[in-house]
Scaffold this active site. Structure first.
Site, PDB file in Angstrom:
ATOM      1  N   GLN A 291      44.189  89.371  26.753  1.00  0.00           N
ATOM      2  CA  GLN A 291      44.236  89.742  28.589  1.00  0.00           C
ATOM      3  C   GLN A 291      42.812  88.118  28.942  1.00  0.00           C
ATOM      4  OE1 GLN A 291      44.320  93.240  29.938  1.00  0.00           O
ATOM      5  NE2 GLN A 291      46.047  93.326  29.422  1.00  0.00           N
ATOM      6  N   GLU A 375      33.912  57.785  44.800  1.00  0.00           N
ATOM      7  CA  GLU A 375      34.838  58.205  46.458  1.00  0.00           C
ATOM      8  C   GLU A 375      34.685  58.572  47.091  1.00  0.00           C
ATOM      9  OE1 GLU A 375      37.276  56.391  43.296  1.00  0.00           O
ATOM     10  OE2 GLU A 375      38.522  55.308  45.108  1.00  0.00           O
ATOM     11  N   GLY A 376      33.260  59.238  46.967  1.00  0.00           N
ATOM     12  CA  GLY A 376      32.765  60.671  48.360  1.00  0.00           C
ATOM     13  C   GLY A 376      32.650  61.802  47.309  1.00  0.00           C
ATOM     14  N   ASN A 379      28.879  66.501  48.176  1.00  0.00           N
ATOM     15  CA  ASN A 379      28.122  66.414  49.408  1.00  0.00           C
ATOM     16  C   ASN A 379      29.171  66.105  50.504  1.00  0.00           C
ATOM     17  OD1 ASN A 379      26.446  68.834  48.141  1.00  0.00           O
ATOM     18  ND2 ASN A 379      24.933  67.528  48.674  1.00  0.00           N
TER      19      ASN A 379
END
Ligand code: FAD
Length: 391
Positions: A291, A375-376, A379
């Site tokens: 599980q 590309e960013g 934050n």
């Protein structure tokens, strides 16, 4: 009380794939599995990039989604492009960067802001793969803070003289051309940044230097240094001082592809884990029956699927010319977090089988680390999202 205004066009929040979009997805899947996976196996540790792949992908239409037919486009749009990037990204986080460094980055930016001469000179070649592209704003001291860049272009008669150093330019060492953002008037802050198209092979004074990277070894980034590089005034893209706005627009599109690259890698992790837990036995049973393991697979799927739906919807909306400034940063954040987590979960699920050097999992782990940076950063995406919400 603040009430979020969700898009009024709720009725438009659905999409259906066209035959062309289904076809390009399948074509990308076949090409990635039959061609890229083979060369990547040979090349990854050697850090080899194969320029002929650019031409082959161009011929298959992988760079043609976002450009009009008159420039070689195939009408599959942003949605078709992300489907293609996702399939490429399932096999190679390196080579799935090419649609961005060819057309979603330089090609589309030139189409939007270029003169007829600039469009004629570059766009068809970027679409067909005859021209290899790159784009760069980053410098050693200017990453998230673009305005901290130092590189300058000084006007001299009918020329500009470029001096400075860009870094982390993906494909910078092999590219024929690139878009470069530099100051033409430092006093004006971001309003003094301009964008230039530079022919990298024909401009004396340019030197490139490959960066040793943690991952993405088949599509490496480079430092690109400019020393008294003279270019014609015709190389200015748009007007002087418009560069910052152009960059933000370019990032708005390229970020969507960055999120899709992460999606592709997350997909690969999920596939590999599902196959593994159905085979690996411990405690007298397949670990897929335990599980706690089942829960991890379910979590991976949930996070992957949420990212996928978000990206497809944002891409479909872009094709319709609708959307919201929050869309792309949100999609990128969700997809990049999901991919980084998926790579870590895969390492855990595979146990010691994740650890031999030749396993794809090492590639997933290392390649995925770039997603929350390029590309960013995390934050910066949060800043964009919160400032948009609170404005
Ligand atoms: C594999 C790879 C490929 C790349 N390809 C390209 C390319 O083709 N072209 C290109 O131009 N660039 C490229 N880059 C550069 C990439 O865009 C930059 O790395 C990214 O913008 C972040 O800049 P930085 O690395 O200088 O980090 P920094 O901006 O120095 O950030 C360091 C840390 O500080 C945080 N931080 C920075 N500013 C703020 C703030 N205002 N508020 C809160 N936190 C902040 C960041 O979130 C991060 O955690 C690439 C990078 C990589 C790793």
């Amino acid at each position: 009380m603040v009430i979020l205004q969700f898009d009024e066009e709720v009725a438009n929040l659905f999409f259906e794939l066209t035959e062309e979009q289904k076809e390009i997805k399948q074509r990308a899947r076949d090409y990635a599995e039959k061609r890229i996976s083979v060369v990547q196996e040979e090349d990854y540790d050697k850090g080899v990039f194969r320029p002929e792949i650019v031409k082959e992908m161009g011929e298959l239409g992988f760079f043609a989604g976002v450009v009009p037919e008159e420039y070689g486009g195939n009408n599959v749009g942003f949605l078709g492009t992300v489907l293609c990037v996702e399939e490429l990204g399932r096999v190679s986080a390196s080579y799935c960067m090419l649609p961005t460094s060819q057309t979603v980055g330089p090609g589309l930016t030139i189409l939007r802001h270029g003169t007829e001469e600039q469009k004629d000179k570059y766009v068809r070649g970027l679409v067909s793969g005859d021209i290899i592209g790159c784009f760069s704003s980053t410098e050693p001291d200017a990453g998230s803070d673009v305005a901290a860049m130092k590189m300058v272009a000084v006007e001299k008669g009918d020329r500009f003289i470029l001096n400075g150093t860009k870094t982390w330019a993906t494909g910078g060492s092999v590219a024929d051309m690139g878009l470069f953002w530099v100051y033409t008037d430092k006093e004006k802050g971001t309003r003094g940044i301009s964008c230039f198209i530079v022919d990298l092979k024909d401009s004396p004074g340019i030197s490139t230097h490959l960066i040793e990277e943690l991952g993405l070894h088949c599509c490496r980034a480079s430092e690109v240094a400019f020393q008294d590089v003279e270019i014609s005034k015709d190389c200015l893209l748009g007007n002087k001082g418009e560069g910052y706005g152009i960059l933000m627009e370019t990032l708005g599109e390229s970020r969507l592809c960055a999120s899709t690259r992460a999606l592709g890698l997350g997909h690969a992790c999920l596939d590999d884990c599902i196959n593994f837990v159905k085979e690996r036995k411990q405690a007298g049973q397949k670990i897929g029956n335990l599980q706690l393991v089942e829960a991890r697979i379910a979590e991976m799927y949930i996070e992957h699927e949420a990212a996928r739906m978000l990206i497809y919807q944002v891409a479909a909306n872009k094709d319709r010319g609708i959307g919201d400034p929050l869309d792309v940063p949100t999609a990128k954040y969700v997809a990049c977090e999901a991919a980084v987590k998926a790579a870590e979960t895969a390492m855990e699920i595979f146990g010691s089988f994740s650890f031999p050097l030749n396993m794809a999992l090492r590639r997933y782990m290392n390649d995925s680390r770039c997603f929350p940076i390029t590309e960013g950063t995390r934050n910066i995406l949060k800043l964009i999202i919160s400032r948009t919400l609170l404005r």
